[in-house]
Design an enzyme around this catalytic site. Structure first.
Site, PDB file in Angstrom:
ATOM      1  N   ALA A   1       0.787  -1.296   0.000  1.00  0.00           N
ATOM      2  CA  ALA A   1       0.002   0.150   0.087  1.00  0.00           C
ATOM      3  C   ALA A   1       0.775   1.315  -0.013  1.00  0.00           C
ATOM      4  O   ALA A   1       0.324   2.341   0.312  1.00  0.00           O
ATOM      5  CB  ALA A   1      -0.799   0.002   1.149  1.00  0.00           C
ATOM      6  N   SER A   2       2.200   1.118  -0.286  1.00  0.00           N
ATOM      7  CA  SER A   2       3.010   2.590  -0.268  1.00  0.00           C
ATOM      8  C   SER A   2       2.736   3.257  -1.505  1.00  0.00           C
ATOM      9  O   SER A   2       3.269   4.434  -1.541  1.00  0.00           O
ATOM     10  CB  SER A   2       4.379   2.151  -0.097  1.00  0.00           C
TER      11      SER A   2
ATOM     12  N   TYR B   1       2.559 -14.283 -14.167  1.00  0.00           N
ATOM     13  CA  TYR B   1       1.701 -13.495 -13.796  1.00  0.00           C
ATOM     14  C   TYR B   1       0.304 -13.982 -13.837  1.00  0.00           C
ATOM     15  O   TYR B   1      -0.478 -13.842 -13.019  1.00  0.00           O
ATOM     16  CB  TYR B   1       1.970 -12.056 -14.226  1.00  0.00           C
TER      17      TYR B   1
END
Length: 251
Positions: free
Chosen positions: A15-16, A151
Site C-alpha cells: 500500500a505504499s 503473472y
C-alpha cells in the site's frame, strides 16, 4: 454516497504506492482506520504520513508478504493495534514478466499464497466483527491471453480462490470479490517505465484500450472502496474489471 465505512478497519498489503496507496487514501477519506504494509520502509513512512491527513488511525509496518512468517507477524500486529478488522485488500504483487521457474515461484508466493494466507488469518477477525469483506486484486491478464505467463496464471488462480472462498464464507457474512484492473499508470509503475523506456510497447498496449488512455490508481481504488463497503452487501464471488473496456471477452 456515504459508504458507511467510518470507524471500520481495513488491512491493505502493498500500500505504499499505486493501487494500494490509492485504495488506502480512498478508505481513509471515508473515515476508515488503516493497517498497511510494503517492502520499502521509507516509502511506507511517506504513505503513512500522507494518509494521516485524513485524521484516521494509520498503522504501518514494513513486510515482504511473500515471507509467510513476516506476513503473519504484520497481521497479528495490525489486529493487536486495532482489536478488530472489517476488510482485507490483498494488493501486493510480484509483477513478473516471464515464464522461468523462478518467476513462477515468485508469483506463486506473492500473487497467490500471500492472499491465501492473509485471508486465512483474517477471516476469524472478520467473523468476530459480525462479517466483513475481502478483495483480491487480480488483473485483466488473468482473463485473456496473451499476457506475462507466470503473472497471468497466478492471477487467474486468485480468481478461483476468491470464488471458492466467497461460497464458503457466505454463512459468516463475509463477502469475497476480485478486482481485475487493466493497464494502470502511476509514478514509478511499470507503465510509466514503459512509456519512458519502451515507447513502442507502451503504444501497443494503449492501442488495446478503447478509452485511449491508461487507467489511474484512484479509479481502481474507488471500485475497491465500494466493494468492501456495506453498500455492496449483496455482491460476493464477483470479478469486476476496471479497465475502460480493455478486456473484451464476453465473460
Amino acid at each position: 454516497m456515504d459508504l458507511e465505512l467510518g470507524g471500520k478497519v481495513a488491512i491493505i498489503t502493498g500500500a505504499s504506492r499505486g493501487i494500494g496507496f490509492a485504495t488506502a487514501d480512498a478508505l481513509a477519506a471515508e473515515g476508515c482506520g488503516l493497517a498497511i504494509c510494503a517492502r520499502g520502509q521509507d516509502d511506507l513512512k511517506t504513505a503513512c504520513d500522507q494518509l494521516a491527513r485524513h485524521g484516521v488511525d494509520v498503522f504501518g509496518r514494513p513486510c515482504d508478504v511473500g515471507d509467510a512468517p513476516a506476513l503473519g507477524r504484520f497481521l497479528d500486529a495490525a489486529h493487536a493495534h486495532f482489536g478488530r478488522a472489517d476488510a482485507l485488500i490483498n494488493n501486493a504483487s510480484a509483477m513478473t514478466s516471464g515464464d522461468s521457474d523462478e518467476e513462477y515461484d515468485l508469483a506463486f508466493e506473492l500473487d497467490l499464497m500471500s492472499s491465501v494466507r492473509a485471508s486465512r488469518q483474517v477471516v476469524p477477525w472478520l467473523s468476530s466483527a459480525g462479517g466483513g469483506a475481502i478483495v483480491h486484486v487480480s488483473s485483466t491478464a488473468a482473463l485473456e491471453a496473451p499476457g506475462p505467463p507466470a503473472y497471468s496464471a497466478l492471477k487467474a488462480a486468485l480468481i478461483s480462490h476468491s470464488k471458492n472462498l466467497a461460497v464458503a464464507l457466505a454463512p459468516q457474512k463475509i463477502r469475497v470479490n476480485v478486482i481485475a484492473p487493466g493497464a494502470i499508470e502511476f509514478p514509478g509503475g511499470v507503465w510509466e517505465q514503459a512509456r519512458n523506456d519502451a515507447p513502442a510497447g507502451y503504444a501497443a498496449m494503449l492501442a488495446t484500450i478503447p478509452g485511449g488512455r491508461m487507467g489511474r490508481p484512484e479509479e481502481v481504488a474507488h471500485a475497491i472502496a465500494f466493494l468492501v463497503s456495506p453498500r455492496a452487501s449483496w455482491i460476493s464471488g464477483a470479478v469486476l474489471s476496471v479497465d475502460g473496456a480493455q478486456h473484451k471477452g464476453n465473460l
